[in-house]
Design a protein around this motif. Structure first.
Motif, PDB file in Angstrom:
ATOM      1  N   GLY A 171      31.102  34.825  29.391  1.00 38.73           N
ATOM      2  CA  GLY A 171      31.950  33.851  30.545  1.00 38.73           C
ATOM      3  C   GLY A 171      33.428  34.577  30.425  1.00 38.73           C
ATOM      4  O   GLY A 171      33.726  34.791  31.936  1.00 38.73           O
ATOM      5  N   HIS A 172      33.683  34.086  29.459  1.00 40.55           N
ATOM      6  CA  HIS A 172      34.881  34.743  28.911  1.00 40.55           C
ATOM      7  C   HIS A 172      35.653  36.108  29.472  1.00 40.55           C
ATOM      8  O   HIS A 172      36.677  36.104  29.672  1.00 40.55           O
ATOM      9  N   GLU A 173      34.458  36.963  29.312  1.00 42.12           N
ATOM     10  CA  GLU A 173      34.842  38.309  29.215  1.00 42.12           C
ATOM     11  C   GLU A 173      35.286  38.504  30.934  1.00 42.12           C
ATOM     12  O   GLU A 173      36.087  39.374  31.133  1.00 42.12           O
ATOM     13  N   MET A 174      34.369  37.848  31.919  1.00 47.18           N
ATOM     14  CA  MET A 174      34.351  37.790  32.994  1.00 47.18           C
ATOM     15  C   MET A 174      35.329  37.325  33.763  1.00 47.18           C
ATOM     16  O   MET A 174      36.274  38.277  34.624  1.00 47.18           O
ATOM     17  N   THR A 175      35.747  36.374  33.040  1.00 46.28           N
ATOM     18  CA  THR A 175      37.343  35.203  33.447  1.00 46.28           C
ATOM     19  C   THR A 175      38.236  36.685  33.457  1.00 46.28           C
ATOM     20  O   THR A 175      38.650  36.275  34.115  1.00 46.28           O
ATOM     21  N   HIS A 176      38.313  37.453  32.301  1.00 46.44           N
ATOM     22  CA  HIS A 176      39.595  37.988  31.903  1.00 46.44           C
ATOM     23  C   HIS A 176      40.216  38.800  33.854  1.00 46.44           C
ATOM     24  O   HIS A 176      40.154  39.443  34.091  1.00 46.44           O
ATOM     25  N   GLY A 177      38.595  39.210  34.902  1.00 44.87           N
ATOM     26  CA  GLY A 177      38.753  39.825  35.185  1.00 44.87           C
ATOM     27  C   GLY A 177      39.396  38.938  36.543  1.00 44.87           C
ATOM     28  O   GLY A 177      40.493  39.840  37.148  1.00 44.87           O
ATOM     29  N   ARG A 189      47.325  37.277  21.051  1.00 49.38           N
ATOM     30  CA  ARG A 189      46.839  37.396  22.660  1.00 49.38           C
ATOM     31  C   ARG A 189      46.151  35.828  22.330  1.00 49.38           C
ATOM     32  O   ARG A 189      45.721  34.845  23.413  1.00 49.38           O
ATOM     33  N   HIS A 190      45.435  34.935  21.335  1.00 50.21           N
ATOM     34  CA  HIS A 190      44.640  34.451  21.168  1.00 50.21           C
ATOM     35  C   HIS A 190      44.944  32.531  20.675  1.00 50.21           C
ATOM     36  O   HIS A 190      45.838  33.201  19.584  1.00 50.21           O
ATOM     37  N   SER A 191      44.608  32.102  21.212  1.00 49.75           N
ATOM     38  CA  SER A 191      45.182  30.697  20.348  1.00 49.75           C
ATOM     39  C   SER A 191      44.101  30.484  19.411  1.00 49.75           C
ATOM     40  O   SER A 191      42.729  30.636  19.261  1.00 49.75           O
ATOM     41  N   GLY A 219      46.572  34.640  29.718  1.00 51.40           N
ATOM     42  CA  GLY A 219      45.355  35.972  29.869  1.00 51.40           C
ATOM     43  C   GLY A 219      43.560  34.848  29.123  1.00 51.40           C
ATOM     44  O   GLY A 219      43.088  34.704  29.531  1.00 51.40           O
ATOM     45  N   GLU A 220      43.809  35.079  27.733  1.00 51.27           N
ATOM     46  CA  GLU A 220      42.820  34.246  26.493  1.00 51.27           C
ATOM     47  C   GLU A 220      42.812  33.198  26.908  1.00 51.27           C
ATOM     48  O   GLU A 220      41.313  32.878  27.042  1.00 51.27           O
ATOM     49  N   ASN A 221      43.685  31.487  27.242  1.00 57.56           N
ATOM     50  CA  ASN A 221      43.337  30.962  27.421  1.00 57.56           C
ATOM     51  C   ASN A 221      42.862  30.390  28.691  1.00 57.56           C
ATOM     52  O   ASN A 221      41.440  30.001  28.810  1.00 57.56           O
TER      53      ASN A 221
HETATM   54 ZN    ZN Z   1      39.530  37.716  25.786  1.00 63.10          ZN
END
Ligand code: ZN
Length: 647
Positions: free
Chosen positions: A483-489, A606-608, A544-546
């Motif tokens: 779901g994380h990768e999809m939400t990046h869209g 980019r990641h927390s 973006g990552e959050n």
């Molecule tokens: Zn990511």
């Protein structure tokens, strides 16, 4: 990561106070970071398991004496033999790079010398590659981008705090010591190192920050090749392009025009001796970890400043890293054959489809998005290209000859193969089937210019995804990652690209404004988290990552609810399926990190940090609060007016 275990938890800490502690406290207390690592966590456990598998594959290839040298097994075997031969590396000293250290006779030689370094994937001044044209996503164009610095980010050169100043001093010392290993006298080595730092600082000052570079419009300036020559008349671009074998060039994306102008000014202001030292340093620093123990130790000791690791990784692990870099698709093919049967790909695809359906439901249900934008968002979702496990076409490394004794030569041969392959794409249609991550990688990604979601086989493995687990545990772990990768869209950057991957605004103005308002809340929330002393998470760098974490966990949760409606589940070990979902999500981020590595992460990544990837998103979610009975005022319940919610 085994299925959930109470031993990994700390049930003395209430879940609504600090969920990361509640879910992972037992694990955190019972683990420590191995000396050769800068961090240790669930991802490392999966990575280590994959390493054992890959180690076996490469050892078998090396022992297969019957494999022809130009076959896949032959290439892998020769590479592994050369890499593992530490005695040969020690005996050779600096010899493998001596021919690349040749000095320039005049400043006129600079463009062709830079080209020869770029051909071998050695950094120098700027980067020149092919990329997908952000405005015409079916085509590849040439791109010039900022580069040429040896520290992880331009900010390292400009920091004035004591840790920043100390890092710079260590960097100068590291350059000088590396030159001394090449035989330079100490005073000359020191002077050259100071001059290199000066030059790199000029490049750093001219560079965009990592937050600025997240804006896709800010790094898209497509101009005619002649305009590049006008933008930077002193650097001989024709000589550079000729040396790279590019006869003609129509247009080019100059990602940072300001950087190119400053670079042009440096051509006349920097003395010839400094250029010589700078190019020499780039050659040494690229090869250093692969050279004799004296060089490799020097490289490691400097990198300790950034990673905090206490000892070097064993040679076989370093070799695996290099084999992955240099012959990634050969390693990947063998890995997939052994670890990722067609049934696994099919099973992963079902999960991806369930998550896509759940994200579609969420988009349908959004109260802040108007009908036009909603239709286009759904169109983009349905256009996702799903890349599961491994590419349909593998790179074959045709023409790459592997020595059984010279690791550096093998690396340079692969680097040349890859650079040539990359430049050959300029002016050609985009190959939408290409993968930019190897199949054995423990990670996933979304590509905004291909509108593709990518899940390498390396990640779709137990103990991250295990068919024997209950749905709640699988959806909380791999489901949230999918779901994380999809939400990046649809994150603050990804949403600026359309369903074909073009940089194009498809949002109605009011919807975009409401999106930004919500995204700003996410940025403010994470900027509020202190990591070490006064160092806070950079809410803009990690936005973006959050957003993807927040969206991923929501989408996976609702996909689980759908699965439970069809196939109800009971409590296990006293936990409801909903509780197990969140425990499994948190368990994925169980992680210990050394202070040096944490500092490096906050400044460049980019990641927390892991604990905020748990407590950050979950404190925004009523679904979480309901599962654990959290009340207004509990630390894991953000006040309603500050709460971030997009999907
Ligand atoms: Zn990511």
């Amino acid at each position: 990561m085994p299925a959930l275990s109470r031993a990994d938890m700390d049930t003395t800490c209430p879940p609504c106070r600090d969920f990361n502690r509640y879910a992972n406290g037992g694990w955190l207390d019972s683990h420590s970071i191995p000396p050769a690592y800068s961090a240790w966590g669930s991802f490392s456990e999966l990575t280590e398991r994959n390493r054992e598998v890959l180690h076996g594959i490469l050892e078998r290839a090396a022992n297969d004496k019957s494999a022809p040298p130009a076959s896949d097994v032959g290439r892998l075997g020769a590479y592994w033999c050369a890499c593992m031969d530490s005695a040969a590396a020690d005996g050779a000293g600096a010899r493998p790079i001596l021919s690349d250290l040749e000095a320039m006779a005049s400043p006129k030689d600079l463009p062709s010398r830079v080209a020869s370094l770029h051909e071998q994937a050695i950094r120098a001044l700027f980067s020149f590659r092919s990329e997908q044209d952000a405005g015409h996503s079916d085509w590849q164009i040439a791109a010039v981008s900022q580069g040429g610095i040896g520290l992880p980010d331009r900010d390292y050169y400009l920091r004035t705090d004591s840790a920043g100043v100390a890092t710079l001093a260590r960097y100068v010392e590291h350059i000088a010591r590396s030159f001394e290993l090449l035989g330079d006298p100490a005073d000359r080595a020191r002077a050259a190192a100071e001059a290199i730092l000066g030059l790199e600082t000029s490049l750093a000052k001219a560079s965009m920050t990592n937050v600025q570079r997240r804006d896709p419009n800010a790094v898209y300036h497509k101009i005619a090749a002649d305009s590049l020559r006008r933008l930077s008349p002193t650097f001989d671009w024709s000589a550079y392009l000729a040396a790279r074998g590019i006869a003609s060039l129509d247009s080019v994306n100059v990602a940072q025009p300001g950087f190119v102008q400053v670079l042009d000014g440096l051509m006349s202001s920097v003395p010839l001796d400094t250029w010589k030292s700078y190019l020499r340093w780039n050659v040494v620093s690229e090869a250093e970890p692969m050279l004799s123990a004296a060089f490799a130790d020097e490289d490691f000791h400097f990198n300790q400043v950034l990673s905090g690791a206490e000892e070097k990784q064993p040679r076989w692990k370093r070799c695996l890293h290099w084999a992955d870099r240099d012959l990634g698709d050969l390693v990947g093919q063998a890995y997939v054959k052994q670890q990722f049967p067609p049934e696994a790909r099919a099973r992963a695809l079902v999960m991806v489809h369930n998550l896509e359906a759940a994200l579609g439901d969420r988009i349908q249900a959004l109260d802040w998005m108007g009908p036009e934008t909603r239709q286009r968002a759904l169109g983009k979702l349905h256009a996702f290209e799903e890349k599961i496990g491994y590419p349909n076409t593998w790179r074959d490394y045709a023409g790459v000859t592997e020595s059984r004794t010279d690791l550096v030569a093998n690396h340079l041969a692969s680097a040349k193969y890859e650079a040539k392959r990359n430049l050959a794409k300029i002016g050609k249609p985009v190959d939408r089937g290409e993968w930019s991550m190897t199949a054995q990688t423990v990670d996933g990604f979304y590509s905004s210019s291909l509108n593709s979601i990518n899940y390498p086989a390396g990640m779709l493995q137990p103990p991250f995804f295990d068919p024997s687990w209950d749905d709640a545990t699988n959806y909380g772990a791999i489901g949230a990652v999918i779901g994380h990768e999809m939400t990046h869209g649809f994150d603050d950057r990804g949403r600026q690209f359309d369903s074909r991957g073009n940089l194009a605004d498809w949002w109605m103005r009011d919807d975009a404004a409401r999106y930004k308002e919500r995204a700003d809340k996410v940025a403010e929330q994470f900027s509020g988290y202190a990591v070490i002393e006064s160092l806070h998470v950079n809410g803009r760098l990690t936005l973006g990552e959050n957003i993807a974490d927040l969206g991923g966990v929501v989408v996976a949760y609702h996909a689980l609810e759908k699965a439970l409606a069809a196939r109800p589940a009971r409590r296990i070990d006293g936990f409801t399926p909903q509780q197990r979902f969140f425990l499994s999500y948190a368990r994925m981020w169980a992680s210990l990190q050394r202070p040096a590595a944490l500092r490096t992460q906050v400044l460049t990544n980019r990641h927390s940090p892991a604990m905020w990837r748990v407590n950050g998103p979950l404190s925004d979610l009523p679904e979480f609060q309901q599962a654990f009975g959290c009340k207004e005022g509990d630390p894991m319940v953000r006040p309603a007016d500050l709460r971030a919610r997009i999907w």
